[in-house]
Enzyme design. Structure first.
Site, mmCIF file in Angstrom:
data_model
loop_
_atom_site.group_PDB
_atom_site.id
_atom_site.type_symbol
_atom_site.label_atom_id
_atom_site.label_comp_id
_atom_site.label_asym_id
_atom_site.label_seq_id
_atom_site.Cartn_x
_atom_site.Cartn_y
_atom_site.Cartn_z
ATOM 1 N N GLU B 278 0.673 -1.175 0.102
ATOM 2 C CA GLU B 278 0.196 -0.093 -0.029
ATOM 3 C C GLU B 278 0.799 1.223 -0.183
ATOM 4 O O GLU B 278 0.443 2.194 -0.676
ATOM 5 C CB GLU B 278 -0.702 -0.208 1.333
ATOM 6 C CG GLU B 278 -2.162 1.035 1.078
ATOM 7 C CD GLU B 278 -3.068 0.519 2.216
ATOM 8 O OE1 GLU B 278 -3.794 -0.297 1.912
ATOM 9 O OE2 GLU B 278 -3.259 1.379 3.109
ATOM 10 N N GLU B 281 2.276 1.446 -3.521
ATOM 11 C CA GLU B 281 0.939 2.243 -4.307
ATOM 12 C C GLU B 281 0.902 3.669 -3.973
ATOM 13 O O GLU B 281 0.512 4.501 -5.018
ATOM 14 C CB GLU B 281 -0.216 1.576 -3.821
ATOM 15 C CG GLU B 281 -1.424 1.945 -4.875
ATOM 16 C CD GLU B 281 -2.909 1.215 -4.462
ATOM 17 O OE1 GLU B 281 -3.161 0.121 -3.547
ATOM 18 O OE2 GLU B 281 -3.910 1.607 -4.797
ATOM 19 N N CYS B 304 -8.348 -1.884 4.258
ATOM 20 C CA CYS B 304 -8.348 -3.378 4.981
ATOM 21 C C CYS B 304 -9.577 -3.536 5.654
ATOM 22 O O CYS B 304 -9.875 -4.810 5.931
ATOM 23 C CB CYS B 304 -7.571 -2.822 6.255
ATOM 24 S SG CYS B 304 -5.628 -2.297 5.773
ATOM 25 N N SER B 324 -7.244 2.049 -2.293
ATOM 26 C CA SER B 324 -6.071 0.981 -2.622
ATOM 27 C C SER B 324 -6.624 -0.133 -3.111
ATOM 28 O O SER B 324 -7.623 -0.817 -2.482
ATOM 29 C CB SER B 324 -5.246 0.843 -1.172
ATOM 30 O OG SER B 324 -4.331 0.026 -1.379
ATOM 31 N N LYS B 363 -15.866 -9.740 7.936
ATOM 32 C CA LYS B 363 -14.748 -10.423 7.282
ATOM 33 C C LYS B 363 -15.079 -11.969 6.625
ATOM 34 O O LYS B 363 -14.684 -12.527 5.807
ATOM 35 C CB LYS B 363 -13.539 -10.727 8.056
ATOM 36 C CG LYS B 363 -12.813 -9.764 8.693
ATOM 37 C CD LYS B 363 -11.521 -9.352 7.463
ATOM 38 C CE LYS B 363 -10.987 -8.232 7.713
ATOM 39 N NZ LYS B 363 -10.168 -7.787 6.579
ATOM 40 N N GLU B 366 -16.405 -11.035 3.085
ATOM 41 C CA GLU B 366 -15.052 -10.827 2.330
ATOM 42 C C GLU B 366 -14.523 -11.934 1.855
ATOM 43 O O GLU B 366 -14.097 -12.109 0.683
ATOM 44 C CB GLU B 366 -14.024 -10.056 3.174
ATOM 45 C CG GLU B 366 -12.708 -9.535 2.403
ATOM 46 C CD GLU B 366 -11.823 -8.984 3.385
ATOM 47 O OE1 GLU B 366 -11.227 -8.015 2.825
ATOM 48 O OE2 GLU B 366 -11.376 -9.426 4.184
ATOM 49 N N GLU B 371 -13.714 -12.538 -6.020
ATOM 50 C CA GLU B 371 -12.510 -12.062 -6.351
ATOM 51 C C GLU B 371 -11.434 -12.728 -5.484
ATOM 52 O O GLU B 371 -9.987 -12.799 -5.855
ATOM 53 C CB GLU B 371 -12.223 -10.677 -6.332
ATOM 54 C CG GLU B 371 -13.311 -9.856 -6.992
ATOM 55 C CD GLU B 371 -14.530 -9.556 -5.939
ATOM 56 O OE1 GLU B 371 -15.586 -10.359 -6.080
ATOM 57 O OE2 GLU B 371 -14.392 -8.732 -5.283
ATOM 58 N N CYS B 520 -10.694 -1.765 14.398
ATOM 59 C CA CYS B 520 -11.126 -3.266 14.640
ATOM 60 C C CYS B 520 -11.252 -3.882 16.161
ATOM 61 O O CYS B 520 -12.045 -4.723 16.474
ATOM 62 C CB CYS B 520 -9.680 -4.280 14.081
ATOM 63 S SG CYS B 520 -9.777 -3.480 12.294
#
Lengths: 183, 589
Positions: B278, B281, B304, B324, B363, B366, B371, B520
């Site tokens: 990141e 990037e 994230c 990102s 999560k 996710e 993907e 988190c």
């Protein structure tokens, strides 16, 4: 105030009901009119219902988006108030009062008679789209119990045995206040 | 200031304080099932009724402000009787199958019934209609258990500005749920699980992966590895009676070994990897903007937090190109474990099961995104919340508190302190700055203990700027640049920030977004109940964990350096892009 249910004209040139897409398009105008007014959500929903006869889910979604509110919140408002309907309604909305006074004076029997006569359950519409049967919780006319509200007119001291006559008068457009005068 | 008397005790509190808050400040516990810290009172549950002298009826203490010379009795016979009656009525329509309920140990209603001495249920009446909604990968809702306290409504609409849950219908027919009582998948829910975190009963819980993980562990020949997110080590202890903020990294590692995982690894490892990817990037986006004059690449948002990704995909698609492309550390770990590590141990991706422990319910969503299959199969197989892991530990008979402290396995268990702070708001930004600043200037980030103080803490939206001077020659385009950063946590704060950017443009280069309040450590999968005091303690534990590490910067992690040497080449290489980066799509429910 929104126009009464009797006068809704889905389309200026014919009797064709609006498609849901057309309703959504019209919602944008309604939203523009009400979205910046305080407490504008309920008047907008009333206006939409008076124009379309009911509030299908895409209309509720479009109004929610227009007001910048969540779909779940606006659906919560629609489902809270018994005056809003998410299903198509008949030309005449019959609301049988089951408030305390009407209940003890036979409101339930009036409801049963209407169910039998119309062949529909509460919340349903007759196949000819003439009548929708619903219940209410007090229209503030307890002294005249049991009452039935048909569109904007309150019919008092309704007798189960004479339900057929009442419906015929309503359908033929005979003086809707006849019942009140007779009492 | 207002003077009043509660239970015979004179008190002086600021004007506007509610009776409930005044009582709590004096150490008097008035029970409630709907109160939420920091939110306007809901007044929904009626459990907090108290007797106020002179008042005709009992008053809801959560919504009654104190008044001069008020005399309050919180536990008079009348107040207790009313409170008991309220709870009896709640219980009369509640599905009370406590032994099989997810909240068996932690149900607030059950604890309240106990403390009120309710021994029988005097009312028999209709029960709430059961309708279980398991339509989403993350959450399960059961209306029969719902007591309609509306905490979930408040947190979903006010704190997170998502508004997926609202009361539908009215009276006894009221159901708390999505529009027209449909399933959650039909509305734009981001699956953050904050509703499950505040629910007093078992009406909203995470979709459990516990049985699936046991089954994988018992499958012969299958290599089952586990990664734990940084937030777990600062909260898992609470499930075993330790105070919030207890650090249990070593005991947790030992427990995971006892459960039978073949590799006990760390999401921290890929958090470090994330910083390299990141950070690179960000520098690339800065170069293309400042040198090539490219437009629309900045600000760059962190990626994230999967609830934030859902939020952007539903509500702010115009910002998707600014997020990102780095996968979250959870997904980077899965991809690395099933490729790099698989080849090291001579296994195929199919022979490896990757389990995550996350403070998060999103999560779970996710992990099943299409993907996220860089290895050819789902990179992460199962996701446990902190609470689910605690359940597995209890089920296994391991005595958590008496476990020794153990170290995680190599190489995917090695991490820097920068990875630990991914767990709290401001941490990903700080971790990135520690590395980026040093890459560009060759010097350490100029803050005491490396903490970027303006972005530390629980303020909703934080910002800072960092002056970049005396850069290395290859970064000359950054000489004199004021790097402007912003940090937001909680999606309500995030919506405010994004609306501001939408209307006024962005002065920022880099923005960290975390879905849950506090980051988190306050996630939807964390031990209940999380309030700001608990958040503060967990954050302190995370910073202590960071400061206790010999390595504090991601780029100094030797295992990360090794994986670039052996496998990935350099950050943002072609292999790195294939395994560690992703893309986002606008979506509708």
């Amino acid at each position: 105030m929104p126009k009464s249910l009797d006068s809704f004209a889905p389309c200026a040139c014919c009797d064709r009901p609006l498609t849901e897409e057309e309703m959504v398009t019209r919602c944008h105008e309604i939203v523009q009119e009400y979205k910046d007014k305080p407490g504008g959500l309920i008047p907008a929903l009333q206006m939409a219902q008076s124009l379309f006869g009911y509030l299908p889910k895409p209309v509720v979604k479009a109004i929610a988006d227009g007001f910048g509110k969540s779909y779940s919140e606006v659906s919560g408002v629609v489902s809270f108030y018994s005056f809003f309907s998410t299903r198509p309604r008949g030309k005449f909305l019959i609301r049988v009062c089951l408030g305390t006074a009407c209940y003890v004076r036979g409101g339930k029997d009036v409801l049963e008679a209407l169910k039998k006569k119309l062949g529909v359950e509460v919340g349903e519409t007759t196949p000819d789209r003439n009548f929708t049967l619903d219940v209410g919780r007090c229209f503030g006319a307890c002294g005249m119990a049991p009452v039935v509200m048909i569109n904007d007119t309150v019919h008092q001291r309704v007798k189960p045995g004479r339900i057929g006559e009442l419906l015929t008068r309503v359908l033929t457009g005979e003086n809707p206040t006849a019942e009140r005068e007779r009492a | 200031m207002i003077n009043l008397t509660i239970n015979g005790k004179p008190l002086t509190v600021p004007e506007g304080t509610t009776i409930l808050e005044a009582a709590r400040s004096a150490g008097i516990a008035i029970p409630t099932l709907c109160y939420l810290e920091g939110r306007p009172p809901l007044g929904a549950c009626r459990v907090c009724l108290v007797e106020v002298e002179g008042a005709r009826t009992l008053m809801a203490s959560c919504s009654t402000p104190v008044a001069e010379n008020m005399i309050v009795r919180t536990h008079s016979a009348r107040a207790r009787a009313a409170r008991r009656r309220v709870v009896e009525l709640l219980l009369s329509e509640h599905d009370g199958n406590c032994p099989t309920c997810d909240r068996n140990r932690t149900c607030e209603l059950r604890a309240l019934a106990d403390s009120l001495g309710i021994e029988r249920l005097p009312f028999e009446g209709s029960k709430a209609r059961r309708r279980v909604d398991s339509s989403t990968p993350a959450l399960v809702r059961d209306n029969a258990k719902c007591i309609k306290c509306r905490r979930c409504v408040a947190v979903c609409s006010e704190v997170q500005s998502v508004g997926a849950l609202f009361p539908q219908n009215r009276g006894f027919d009221t159901l708390i749920g999505p529009a027209f009582t449909q399933d959650l998948e039909g509305v734009a829910c981001v699956q953050c699980g904050q509703c499950a975190a505040v629910c007093p009963v078992g009406a909203i819980v995470e979709k459990s992966h516990v049985e699936a993980v046991w089954k994988a562990l018992e499958t012969p020949g299958q290599v089952v590895v586990i990664q734990t997110a940084p937030a777990i080590r600062a909260s898992l202890g609470e499930e075993f009676g330790l105070p919030p903020g207890s650090r249990v990294t070593g005991k947790m590692t030992a427990a995971l070994r006892r459960l039978g995982f073949h590799g006990v690894f760390d999401t921290n490892f890929t958090a470090d990897l994330t910083i390299l990817e990141e950070g690179t990037e960000l520098l690339g986006r800065l170069r293309r903007t400042l040198v090539d004059g490219a437009k629309g690449l900045l600000p760059m948002f962190t990626s994230c937090s999967p609830g934030w990704i859902n939020f952007a995909e539903y509500y702010y698609p115009q910002f998707l190109p600014n997020i990102s492309t780095c996968k979250s550390p959870q997904q980077m770990f899965g991809a690395i474990a099933k490729t790099y590590w698989a080849s090291k141990i001579g296994k195929s991706p199919q022979q490896i099961t990757v389990v995550s422990v996350m403070p998060c319910t999103a999560k779970k969503f996710e992990a099943q995104r299409p993907e996220m299959t860089a290895s050819g199969v789902p990179d992460v197989d199962f996701v446990l919340t902190t609470r689910e892991l605690a359940r597995m530990i209890r089920e296994s008979g391991v005595d958590f508190l008496s476990l020794p402290e153990e170290e995680m396995d190599v190489p995917l268990g090695i991490s820097s302190g920068a990875a630990d702070i991914f767990a709290n708001t401001g941490g990903v930004m700080e971790a990135a700055l520690r590395t980026v600043y040093e890459i560009v200037t060759g010097r350490e980030l100029p803050f005491e203990k490396l903490h970027v103080t303006p972005i530390v803490g629980l303020a909703g939206i934080k910002e800072a700027s960092l002056s970049i001077r005396n850069v290395k020659p290859e970064w000359s385009f950054l000489e004199g640049v004021e790097l402007k950063i912003a940090v937001s946590h909680g999606l309500g704060n995030t919506r405010r920030l994004l609306e501001h950017l939408k209307n006024n443009g962005s002065p920022y280069h880099f923005i960290e977004i975390m879905t849950c309040p506090g980051g988190c450590i306050g996630g939807g999968g964390q031990p209940r109940f999380t309030n700001d005091e608990v958040r503060t303690r967990r954050i302190a534990a995370i910073y202590a964990e960071d400061e206790g590490k010999p390595i504090r910067k991601s780029h100094e992690n030797p295992a990360v350096q090794q994986i670039y040497r052996e496998y990935l080449g350099k950050p943002n290489s072609e292999t790195a892009h294939r395994l560690l980066h992703t893309h986002y799509h606008p979506k509708q429910p």
